[in-house]
Motif scaffolding. Structure first.
Motif, PDB file in Angstrom:
ATOM      1  N   ASN A   1       0.827  -1.212   0.000  1.00 26.81           N
ATOM      2  CA  ASN A   1       0.000   0.000   0.000  1.00 26.81           C
ATOM      3  C   ASN A   1       0.858   1.258   0.000  1.00 26.81           C
ATOM      4  O   ASN A   1       0.510   2.245  -0.642  1.00 26.81           O
ATOM      5  N   LEU A   2       1.976   1.233   0.727  1.00 29.72           N
ATOM      6  CA  LEU A   2       2.866   2.394   0.734  1.00 29.72           C
ATOM      7  C   LEU A   2       3.455   2.653  -0.648  1.00 29.72           C
ATOM      8  O   LEU A   2       3.541   3.797  -1.086  1.00 29.72           O
ATOM      9  N   ILE A   3       3.845   1.598  -1.325  1.00 29.41           N
ATOM     10  CA  ILE A   3       4.380   1.757  -2.680  1.00 29.41           C
ATOM     11  C   ILE A   3       3.292   2.278  -3.608  1.00 29.41           C
ATOM     12  O   ILE A   3       3.532   3.174  -4.421  1.00 29.41           O
ATOM     13  N   ALA A   4       2.077   1.747  -3.474  1.00 20.24           N
ATOM     14  CA  ALA A   4       0.955   2.225  -4.297  1.00 20.24           C
ATOM     15  C   ALA A   4       0.667   3.697  -4.006  1.00 20.24           C
ATOM     16  O   ALA A   4       0.381   4.471  -4.918  1.00 20.24           O
ATOM     17  N   LEU A   5       0.756   4.097  -2.741  1.00 23.59           N
ATOM     18  CA  LEU A   5       0.543   5.503  -2.392  1.00 23.59           C
ATOM     19  C   LEU A   5       1.646   6.383  -2.972  1.00 23.59           C
ATOM     20  O   LEU A   5       1.382   7.484  -3.464  1.00 23.59           O
ATOM     21  N   TYR A   6       2.872   5.890  -2.907  1.00 18.91           N
ATOM     22  CA  TYR A   6       3.981   6.642  -3.499  1.00 18.91           C
ATOM     23  C   TYR A   6       3.735   6.877  -4.988  1.00 18.91           C
ATOM     24  O   TYR A   6       3.914   7.983  -5.494  1.00 18.91           O
ATOM     25  N   LEU A   7       3.314   5.846  -5.680  1.00 16.78           N
ATOM     26  CA  LEU A   7       3.034   5.980  -7.107  1.00 16.78           C
ATOM     27  C   LEU A   7       1.814   6.871  -7.352  1.00 16.78           C
ATOM     28  O   LEU A   7       1.763   7.614  -8.332  1.00 16.78           O
TER      29      LEU A   7
ATOM     30  N   TRP B   1      -4.775  17.972  -5.093  1.00 22.28           N
ATOM     31  CA  TRP B   1      -3.588  18.505  -4.426  1.00 22.28           C
ATOM     32  C   TRP B   1      -3.528  18.163  -2.953  1.00 22.28           C
ATOM     33  O   TRP B   1      -2.473  17.844  -2.419  1.00 22.28           O
ATOM     34  N   TYR B   2      -4.662  18.262  -2.228  1.00 17.99           N
ATOM     35  CA  TYR B   2      -4.654  17.995  -0.791  1.00 17.99           C
ATOM     36  C   TYR B   2      -4.402  16.512  -0.508  1.00 17.99           C
ATOM     37  O   TYR B   2      -3.748  16.162   0.468  1.00 17.99           O
ATOM     38  N   ALA B   3      -4.886  15.648  -1.395  1.00 17.94           N
ATOM     39  CA  ALA B   3      -4.618  14.215  -1.244  1.00 17.94           C
ATOM     40  C   ALA B   3      -3.148  13.929  -1.539  1.00 17.94           C
ATOM     41  O   ALA B   3      -2.519  13.099  -0.866  1.00 17.94           O
TER      42      ALA B   3
ATOM     43  N   VAL C   1      -4.542   4.321   5.650  1.00 19.97           N
ATOM     44  CA  VAL C   1      -5.987   4.152   5.414  1.00 19.97           C
ATOM     45  C   VAL C   1      -6.616   5.466   4.967  1.00 19.97           C
ATOM     46  O   VAL C   1      -7.397   5.499   4.006  1.00 19.97           O
ATOM     47  N   LEU C   2      -6.282   6.559   5.653  1.00 19.15           N
ATOM     48  CA  LEU C   2      -6.851   7.866   5.279  1.00 19.15           C
ATOM     49  C   LEU C   2      -6.405   8.290   3.881  1.00 19.15           C
ATOM     50  O   LEU C   2      -7.206   8.799   3.097  1.00 19.15           O
ATOM     51  N   ALA C   3      -5.131   8.078   3.572  1.00 15.71           N
ATOM     52  CA  ALA C   3      -4.627   8.443   2.240  1.00 15.71           C
ATOM     53  C   ALA C   3      -5.314   7.607   1.157  1.00 15.71           C
ATOM     54  O   ALA C   3      -5.658   8.131   0.092  1.00 15.71           O
ATOM     55  N   LEU C   4      -5.516   6.327   1.424  1.00 19.91           N
ATOM     56  CA  LEU C   4      -6.194   5.459   0.446  1.00 19.91           C
ATOM     57  C   LEU C   4      -7.620   5.940   0.175  1.00 19.91           C
ATOM     58  O   LEU C   4      -8.114   5.831  -0.943  1.00 19.91           O
ATOM     59  N   LYS C   5      -8.273   6.478   1.207  1.00 21.14           N
ATOM     60  CA  LYS C   5      -9.646   6.976   1.040  1.00 21.14           C
ATOM     61  C   LYS C   5      -9.687   8.283   0.242  1.00 21.14           C
ATOM     62  O   LYS C   5     -10.694   8.592  -0.379  1.00 21.14           O
TER      63      LYS C   5
ATOM     64  N   ILE D   1      -7.703   9.093  -2.332  1.00 22.29           N
ATOM     65  CA  ILE D   1      -7.285   8.907  -3.727  1.00 22.29           C
ATOM     66  C   ILE D   1      -8.362   8.113  -4.467  1.00 22.29           C
ATOM     67  O   ILE D   1      -8.898   7.147  -3.927  1.00 22.29           O
ATOM     68  N   PRO D   2      -8.678   8.511  -5.711  1.00 19.90           N
ATOM     69  CA  PRO D   2      -9.688   7.781  -6.487  1.00 19.90           C
ATOM     70  C   PRO D   2      -9.352   6.285  -6.598  1.00 19.90           C
ATOM     71  O   PRO D   2      -8.191   5.897  -6.734  1.00 19.90           O
ATOM     72  N   LYS D   3     -10.391   5.455  -6.526  1.00 21.62           N
ATOM     73  CA  LYS D   3     -10.230   3.992  -6.526  1.00 21.62           C
ATOM     74  C   LYS D   3      -9.482   3.486  -7.752  1.00 21.62           C
ATOM     75  O   LYS D   3      -8.640   2.600  -7.638  1.00 21.62           O
ATOM     76  N   ASP D   4      -9.788   4.040  -8.917  1.00 24.97           N
ATOM     77  CA  ASP D   4      -9.132   3.548 -10.137  1.00 24.97           C
ATOM     78  C   ASP D   4      -7.624   3.823 -10.119  1.00 24.97           C
ATOM     79  O   ASP D   4      -6.828   3.004 -10.584  1.00 24.97           O
ATOM     80  N   VAL D   5      -7.230   4.953  -9.533  1.00 28.74           N
ATOM     81  CA  VAL D   5      -5.810   5.280  -9.429  1.00 28.74           C
ATOM     82  C   VAL D   5      -5.118   4.303  -8.480  1.00 28.74           C
ATOM     83  O   VAL D   5      -4.050   3.774  -8.783  1.00 28.74           O
ATOM     84  N   ILE D   6      -5.761   4.036  -7.356  1.00 29.37           N
ATOM     85  CA  ILE D   6      -5.181   3.112  -6.373  1.00 29.37           C
ATOM     86  C   ILE D   6      -5.044   1.711  -6.964  1.00 29.37           C
ATOM     87  O   ILE D   6      -4.000   1.065  -6.826  1.00 29.37           O
ATOM     88  N   GLU D   7      -6.090   1.214  -7.616  1.00 24.11           N
ATOM     89  CA  GLU D   7      -6.038  -0.138  -8.189  1.00 24.11           C
ATOM     90  C   GLU D   7      -4.933  -0.251  -9.238  1.00 24.11           C
ATOM     91  O   GLU D   7      -4.203  -1.236  -9.276  1.00 24.11           O
ATOM     92  N   GLU D   8      -4.826   0.757 -10.063  1.00 26.25           N
ATOM     93  CA  GLU D   8      -3.786   0.783 -11.098  1.00 26.25           C
ATOM     94  C   GLU D   8      -2.389   0.727 -10.466  1.00 26.25           C
ATOM     95  O   GLU D   8      -1.519  -0.022 -10.903  1.00 26.25           O
ATOM     96  N   ASN D   9      -2.215   1.506  -9.410  1.00 22.89           N
ATOM     97  CA  ASN D   9      -0.906   1.585  -8.767  1.00 22.89           C
ATOM     98  C   ASN D   9      -0.629   0.402  -7.839  1.00 22.89           C
ATOM     99  O   ASN D   9       0.527   0.105  -7.562  1.00 22.89           O
ATOM    100  N   ARG D  10      -1.659  -0.271  -7.372  1.00 22.61           N
ATOM    101  CA  ARG D  10      -1.442  -1.507  -6.598  1.00 22.61           C
ATOM    102  C   ARG D  10      -0.837  -2.583  -7.493  1.00 22.61           C
ATOM    103  O   ARG D  10       0.030  -3.345  -7.053  1.00 22.61           O
TER     104      ARG D  10
END
Length: 126
Positions: free
Chosen positions: A15-21, A30-32, A71-75, A77-86
Motif C-alpha cells: 500500500n505504501l508503494i501504491a501511495l507513493y506511485l 492537491w490535498y490528497a 488508510v486515510l490516504a487510500l480513502k 485517492i480515487p479507486k481507479d488510481v489506487i487499483e492501477e498503482n497496486r
C-alpha cells in the motif's frame, strides 16, 4: 499468528508503494497528494514522532499512526488510481532491491543529523 503478521506487513508495504506511485498521478487532488506525500515520507523515514526506545509508546507510531495515515490516504485517492498503482506496486516488489538508493537515503539523514548537531553545538556549546 506470525504468518498473519507477515501478510499484514507485506500488505502495508504494498500500500505504501501504491501511495507513493499515486501521489505523483495528475488525477489525484492537491490535498490528497500533500497528505499522501507526508504519510509516505514519514513511513519511510528513519526518524519517528515518538522514538522507539520509549517503552510501549515508541512503537505507537509504527502500529497506529502509520497504518491510520495509510488508510486515510487510500480513502482520499480515487479507486481507479489506487487499483492501477497496486498492480504496479506488486510488480515493483518482485524486482531486486535497490541498495544504492537506500544507502543514499541513510547518508543524507546522517549528514543532516551531523549538520544539526554542529549548529546546536555552535549555538549552545560555548
Amino acid at each position: 499468528m506470525l504468518q498473519k503478521l507477515k501478510q499484514i506487513a507485506k500488505q502495508l508495504k504494498s500500500n505504501l508503494i501504491a501511495l507513493y506511485l499515486s501521489y505523483r498521478d495528475p488525477r489525484v487532488k492537491w490535498y490528497a497528494k500533500l497528505f499522501t506525500m507526508c504519510v509516505v515520507a514519514y513511513a519511510f523515514s528513519p526518524i519517528d514522532l515518538i522514538p522507539d526506545f520509549i517503552p510501549i509508546l515508541g512503537y505507537l507510531d509504527d502500529l497506529i499512526i502509520v497504518p491510520l495515515g495509510i488508510v486515510l490516504a487510500l480513502k482520499m485517492i480515487p479507486k481507479d488510481v489506487i487499483e492501477e498503482n497496486r498492480e504496479k506496486a506488486q510488480e515493483f516488489q518482485k524486482k531486486p532491491k535497490n541498495w544504492f538508493t537506500a544507502t543514499l537515503f541513510i547518508i543524507v539523514w546522517v549528514l543532516f543529523a551531523i549538520w544539526i548537531s554542529i549548529m546546536i553545538y555552535k549555538k549552545f556549546g560555548h
